[in-house]
Design a protein around this motif. Structure first.
Motif, mmCIF file in Angstrom:
data_model
loop_
_atom_site.group_PDB
_atom_site.id
_atom_site.type_symbol
_atom_site.label_atom_id
_atom_site.label_comp_id
_atom_site.label_asym_id
_atom_site.label_seq_id
_atom_site.Cartn_x
_atom_site.Cartn_y
_atom_site.Cartn_z
ATOM 1 N N ASP A 1 8.267 -2.491 -14.264
ATOM 2 C CA ASP A 1 9.407 -1.839 -13.598
ATOM 3 C C ASP A 1 8.890 -1.069 -12.395
ATOM 4 O O ASP A 1 7.876 -0.371 -12.491
ATOM 5 N N LEU A 2 9.605 -1.159 -11.278
ATOM 6 C CA LEU A 2 9.220 -0.410 -10.075
ATOM 7 C C LEU A 2 10.332 0.567 -9.716
ATOM 8 O O LEU A 2 11.480 0.162 -9.516
ATOM 9 N N VAL A 3 9.974 1.844 -9.634
ATOM 10 C CA VAL A 3 10.903 2.869 -9.162
ATOM 11 C C VAL A 3 10.409 3.300 -7.787
ATOM 12 O O VAL A 3 9.259 3.734 -7.651
ATOM 13 N N VAL A 4 11.255 3.158 -6.774
ATOM 14 C CA VAL A 4 10.827 3.508 -5.417
ATOM 15 C C VAL A 4 11.128 4.980 -5.183
ATOM 16 O O VAL A 4 12.291 5.417 -5.240
ATOM 17 N N GLY A 5 10.092 5.760 -4.960
ATOM 18 C CA GLY A 5 10.271 7.192 -4.743
ATOM 19 C C GLY A 5 8.944 7.893 -4.646
ATOM 20 O O GLY A 5 7.880 7.264 -4.718
ATOM 21 N N VAL B 1 -4.736 -2.620 -11.308
ATOM 22 C CA VAL B 1 -4.735 -1.973 -12.627
ATOM 23 C C VAL B 1 -3.469 -2.353 -13.396
ATOM 24 O O VAL B 1 -3.528 -2.673 -14.598
ATOM 25 N N VAL B 2 -2.316 -2.340 -12.706
ATOM 26 C CA VAL B 2 -1.055 -2.729 -13.371
ATOM 27 C C VAL B 2 -1.190 -4.129 -13.958
ATOM 28 O O VAL B 2 -0.800 -4.385 -15.103
ATOM 29 N N THR C 1 1.439 5.698 -10.851
ATOM 30 C CA THR C 1 1.906 6.085 -9.516
ATOM 31 C C THR C 1 1.073 5.301 -8.491
ATOM 32 O O THR C 1 -0.128 5.098 -8.692
ATOM 33 N N GLY C 2 1.710 4.849 -7.429
ATOM 34 C CA GLY C 2 0.973 4.054 -6.445
ATOM 35 C C GLY C 2 0.615 2.674 -6.964
ATOM 36 O O GLY C 2 -0.335 2.050 -6.484
ATOM 37 N N GLY C 3 1.398 2.182 -7.908
ATOM 38 C CA GLY C 3 1.081 0.888 -8.526
ATOM 39 C C GLY C 3 1.376 -0.309 -7.646
ATOM 40 O O GLY C 3 1.048 -1.441 -8.012
ATOM 41 N N ALA C 4 1.995 -0.069 -6.473
ATOM 42 C CA ALA C 4 2.229 -1.174 -5.532
ATOM 43 C C ALA C 4 1.117 -1.251 -4.493
ATOM 44 O O ALA C 4 1.159 -2.100 -3.598
ATOM 45 N N VAL D 1 4.629 -0.893 -18.672
ATOM 46 C CA VAL D 1 4.229 -0.166 -17.464
ATOM 47 C C VAL D 1 5.444 0.120 -16.597
ATOM 48 O O VAL D 1 6.278 -0.770 -16.379
ATOM 49 N N VAL D 2 5.544 1.349 -16.116
ATOM 50 C CA VAL D 2 6.513 1.663 -15.071
ATOM 51 C C VAL D 2 5.740 2.217 -13.875
ATOM 52 O O VAL D 2 4.818 3.016 -14.032
ATOM 53 N N VAL D 3 6.105 1.732 -12.692
ATOM 54 C CA VAL D 3 5.427 2.127 -11.455
ATOM 55 C C VAL D 3 6.356 3.018 -10.639
ATOM 56 O O VAL D 3 7.543 2.720 -10.506
ATOM 57 N N ILE D 4 5.812 4.115 -10.111
ATOM 58 C CA ILE D 4 6.515 4.856 -9.052
ATOM 59 C C ILE D 4 5.697 4.704 -7.778
ATOM 60 O O ILE D 4 4.488 4.989 -7.770
ATOM 61 N N ASP D 5 6.345 4.223 -6.735
ATOM 62 C CA ASP D 5 5.643 4.011 -5.472
ATOM 63 C C ASP D 5 6.676 4.161 -4.358
ATOM 64 O O ASP D 5 7.792 3.643 -4.478
ATOM 65 N N ASN D 6 6.319 4.859 -3.292
ATOM 66 C CA ASN D 6 7.302 5.011 -2.197
ATOM 67 C C ASN D 6 7.208 3.864 -1.184
ATOM 68 O O ASN D 6 7.921 3.866 -0.177
ATOM 69 N N LEU D 7 6.332 2.911 -1.459
ATOM 70 C CA LEU D 7 6.159 1.713 -0.621
ATOM 71 C C LEU D 7 5.776 2.058 0.820
ATOM 72 O O LEU D 7 5.992 1.263 1.728
ATOM 73 N N SER D 8 5.183 3.239 1.017
ATOM 74 C CA SER D 8 4.741 3.596 2.377
ATOM 75 C C SER D 8 3.548 2.733 2.781
ATOM 76 O O SER D 8 3.427 2.335 3.937
ATOM 77 N N THR D 9 2.662 2.453 1.847
ATOM 78 C CA THR D 9 1.568 1.516 2.134
ATOM 79 C C THR D 9 1.484 0.417 1.077
ATOM 80 O O THR D 9 0.670 -0.489 1.195
#
Ligand code: UD1
Length: 334
Positions: A46-50, A17-18, A7-10, A28-36
């Motif tokens: 893989d990036l899941v935006v959320g 770390v990724v 989580t927060g991988g972006a 690796v799968v990343v969940i990040d809401n891209l807020s920062t």
């Protein structure tokens, strides 16, 4: 093959770390809401935006990717902002962590690595903290992380999972190969701010307090290179996969530098002096905070590779120069 959910991988630390996880052959799968965070910081995963607090989304990702371990970075991290807007911090850092743990329980994810912070300690007697130093955070950011630590320990005590809590001291520097770095807007961290000034984005640099009881009167911190910190996460994953028990570990080098020493290092790296303004102390700042990191070395067999302020600052400045090149529109270059 199992997958690691980051989580927060972006974000700044998560993306480093990724990168190391991928280099080690992990899925690796990343969940990040891209807020920062930044989409382009996730290279090859893989990036899941959320949002990590979204039970449905996180549950779907865990099931679809056969997640066996979670590395949880997603959080707000700006101390002064946490003082002005504490509920934002308790919502994102604490409540969302609770939801993430509930998803882990539902999907049988039994290994969890948590990004915590030296801010859980608050004021220590001598400026040095080991993991048994009492936790007395002095800002909502530190409290929001400490509350998550408590949830994790209580949850792990049921036998549902094992965890490693990593308490970061002052994380700094960027990928030595310049592929990713620290791009967070409105940064307040000293080395990032110094580098922004060195490349001309800021007109000056403020020293917050010159009358501390430290050798040169300015605050002293334990700056750890982000790649050494990232390596500690991979060791923590190995530890849990090997059946290791839950741990809380400080991440720092065990010695510190003053604000003036950092400024001198940035001036050396950039080849010119910085324009420094001396201001009163920033509320909530400590004179000194240094990690005792013996436990990290002992339990995870971790050793630093970049314990050198000039190297750390050099990687940070190089990244700032790269960011500047991206910002300058082509028309103004001609
Ligand atoms: C704090 C948290 C840390 C958190 C980090 C991210 C504590 C004890 N530590 O670190 O856990 O990860 O924030 O938000 O709460 N300084 C200047 N001028 C500047 C910026 C900083 O003089 O423009 C000085 C500060 O007064 C301090 C040192 O530089 O002495 C480091 O400050 P900073 O980089 O902001 O990190 P911390 O506040 O130590």
């Amino acid at each position: 093959m199992n997958t690691v959910l980051v989580t927060g991988g972006a974000g700044y630390i998560g993306s480093h770390v990724v990168q190391q996880l991928l280099e080690q052959g992990e899925r690796v799968v990343v969940i990040d809401n891209l807020s920062t965070g930044f989409r382009e910081a996730v290279r090859g995963a893989d990036l899941v935006v959320g949002n990590v607090g979204d039970l449905d989304l996180v549950g779907q990702v865990m099931a679809a990717h056969h997640v066996d371990a979670v590395l949880h970075f997603a959080a707000h991290t700006i101390v002064p902002e946490s003082v002005c807007d504490p509920l934002k911090y308790y919502g994102n850092n604490t409540c969302n962590t609770r939801n993430l743990l509930a998803c882990c329980a539902e999907h049988g994810v039994e290994k969890f690595i948590f990004s915590s912070t030296a801010a859980v300690y608050g004021m220590t007697d001598n400026g040095i903290a080991d993991e048994d130093t009492p936790t007395k955070p002095i800002n909502p950011y530190g409290t929001s992380k400490l509350m998550s630590e408590t949830m994790l320990r209580d949850h792990s005590a049921t036998g549902a999972m094992r965890h490693v809590i990593l308490r970061y001291f002052n994380v700094a520097g960027c990928d030595p190969q310049g592929r990713i770095g620290h791009s967070t807007p409105n940064a307040t961290l000293l080395i990032k701010v110094c580098c922004e000034h060195a490349v001309g984005i800021r007109e000056s640099l403020s020293i917050f307090g010159t009358d501390y009881n430290t050798p040169d009167g300015t605050g002293v911190r334990d700056y750890i290179h982000v790649d050494d910190l990232a390596a500690a996460h991979l060791r923590a994953l190995d530890h849990l996969r090997g059946g290791g028990d839950s741990q809380t570990l400080n991440c720092g080098y065990g010695h510190g530098y003053s604000v003036r020493e950092v400024i001198d290092a940035v001036a050396r790296a950039g080849g010119k002096p910085l324009n420094v303004i001396e201001l009163p102390r920033r509320p909530g700042d400590l004179p000194m905070l240094i990690a005792c990191s013996d436990r990290l070395k002992r339990v995870l067999d971790w050793q630093p590779h970049y314990d050198d302020l000039d190297f750390i600052v050099g990687t940070a400045l190089r990244w700032e120069q790269q960011l500047l090149c991206k910002r300058v529109p082509l028309s103004s270059v001609a």
